[in-house]
Design an enzyme around this catalytic site. Structure first.
Site, short mmCIF file in Angstrom:
data_model
loop_
_atom_site.label_atom_id
_atom_site.label_comp_id
_atom_site.label_asym_id
_atom_site.label_seq_id
_atom_site.Cartn_x
_atom_site.Cartn_y
_atom_site.Cartn_z
N CYS A 201 0.84 -1.20 0.00
CA CYS A 201 0.00 0.00 0.00
C CYS A 201 0.87 1.25 0.00
O CYS A 201 1.85 1.33 0.74
CB CYS A 201 -0.92 0.01 1.21
N GLY A 242 2.19 -6.15 8.09
CA GLY A 242 1.97 -4.74 7.82
C GLY A 242 1.02 -4.54 6.66
O GLY A 242 -0.10 -5.03 6.64
N ASP A 243 1.48 -3.76 5.67
CA ASP A 243 0.66 -3.48 4.48
C ASP A 243 1.19 -4.21 3.26
O ASP A 243 0.98 -3.78 2.13
CB ASP A 243 0.60 -1.98 4.22
N GLU A 244 1.87 -5.31 3.46
CA GLU A 244 2.45 -6.08 2.36
C GLU A 244 1.68 -7.37 2.13
O GLU A 244 1.32 -8.07 3.08
CB GLU A 244 3.92 -6.41 2.64
#
Length: 328
Positions: A201, A242-244
């Protein structure tokens, strides 16, 4: 009507298979006084081969029946000792674990009938009291079966929690390492093209700080939903932290993967904008090469490609060798 006929035919075929097993059971000498191990081996081997053509539930029940036959033979050779009785739980455990609750209940009935028949033939119970003995044994074995089923559900639930992300419902890093490695190995064996996609993201930390963690969680859930819907026919999607996110796209060339992910990103941006979440994501892809590659090396290459895309340059990578190990 045709579907009902096919189902009825499979049921009749399964009953015929079980009849053959029971015939082998009787001719093996479990109830009689003579045991011919040649007959045991030949009949059980022939029956086992035929089981592969039956329905999964019937397979589980039939294999449990074979386990019951083995326990009965051991009981017969031990002189029907009470010390062997706990072994009769084994076919119930196998049927419950492999076939589910209905299969376990059926095996409880078969084991109850078998043990009651042995006791009746040995004169250990009176002819007028066998229904009471059978009912009590069925209740006891049914309680054990229920405990096994509940324990199995808890184990499976714990296993699912261990390999899935609680926020998005996708596979986590452990699930990716487990299932992703299997998909890569299968793709290399079958010789099909496979592409790894790394999704991150954009400016997620700033969005999280400005709009709060609830908005950040909503973005992650939306990304997961769009990726899962857009890539479900290709393989596996996982959140690695996380955002991965990482996707394993089997039977998919790099150009096709790029096209599909662009569609997913466009849909995500439209949906996020409609929900008041100004966010997008960047992806990188890496296609498996002809050399011996691994999941960690493909993820590493896709990660580098994604970093180049964030900087506005670079294209997909074709990996030929491993460069780092996937963190555990």
């Amino acid at each position: 009507m045709a579907l009902f006929t096919r189902r009825r035919f499979r049921v009749f075929r399964g009953i015929r298979r079980l009849a053959e097993i029971f015939q082998a059971f009787l001719l093996c000498g479990t109830v009689s006084n003579q045991i011919d191990f040649g007959v045991i081996a030949r009949r059980l081997k022939r029956t086992a081969k035929k089981l592969y053509h039956d329905t999964p539930l019937m397979k589980s029940f039939a294999w449990s029946f074979l386990c019951l036959i083995g326990v009965s033979l051991v009981d017969r050779m031990a002189g029907f000792s009470d010390a062997i009785d706990p072994l009769y739980i084994l076919p119930i455990w196998f049927a419950t674990r492999q076939g589910g609750l209905s299969c376990g209940v059926g095996m409880v009935g078969v084991v109850t009938f078998t043990m009651t028949l042995f006791e009746f033939s040995l004169g250990q119970i009176h002819p007028s009291s066998w229904p009471v003995h059978a009912s009590l044994r069925f209740c006891v074995l049914g309680s054990i079966m229920g405990f096994i089923h509940k324990l199995d559900e808890r184990i499976r639930h714990a296993e699912m929690k261990a390999i899935h992300d609680p926020l998005t419902g996708l596979a986590n890093r452990a699930g990716l390492k487990n299932f992703g490695t299997q998909l890569i190995a299968k793709a290399k064996r079958d010789g099909v093209p496979t592409t790894i996609a790394m999704v991150d993201c954009d400016k997620f930390k700033e969005l999280n700080d400005q709009l709060g963690h609830a908005a950040g969680d909503a973005v992650l859930q939306l990304v997961a939903k769009c990726l899962k819907a857009g890539l479900k026919k290709y393989g596996l999607v996982a959140r690695t932290g996380g955002d991965e996110f990482v996707a394993v796209l089997t039977n998919c060339e790099a150009d096709e993967a790029r096209f599909v992910l662009e569609k997913v990103r466009s849909k995500f941006m439209r949906t996020a904008e409609g929900q008041g979440l100004p966010c997008t994501f960047t992806f990188g892809i890496a296609q498996i090469g002809r050399g011996g590659t691994t999941l960690p090396s493909l993820i590493d290459a896709a990660d580098k490609d994604m970093y180049h895309r964030k900087l506005g340059r670079g294209s997909f990578a074709v990996v030929e060798s491993s460069s780092r190990l996937l963190a555990s």
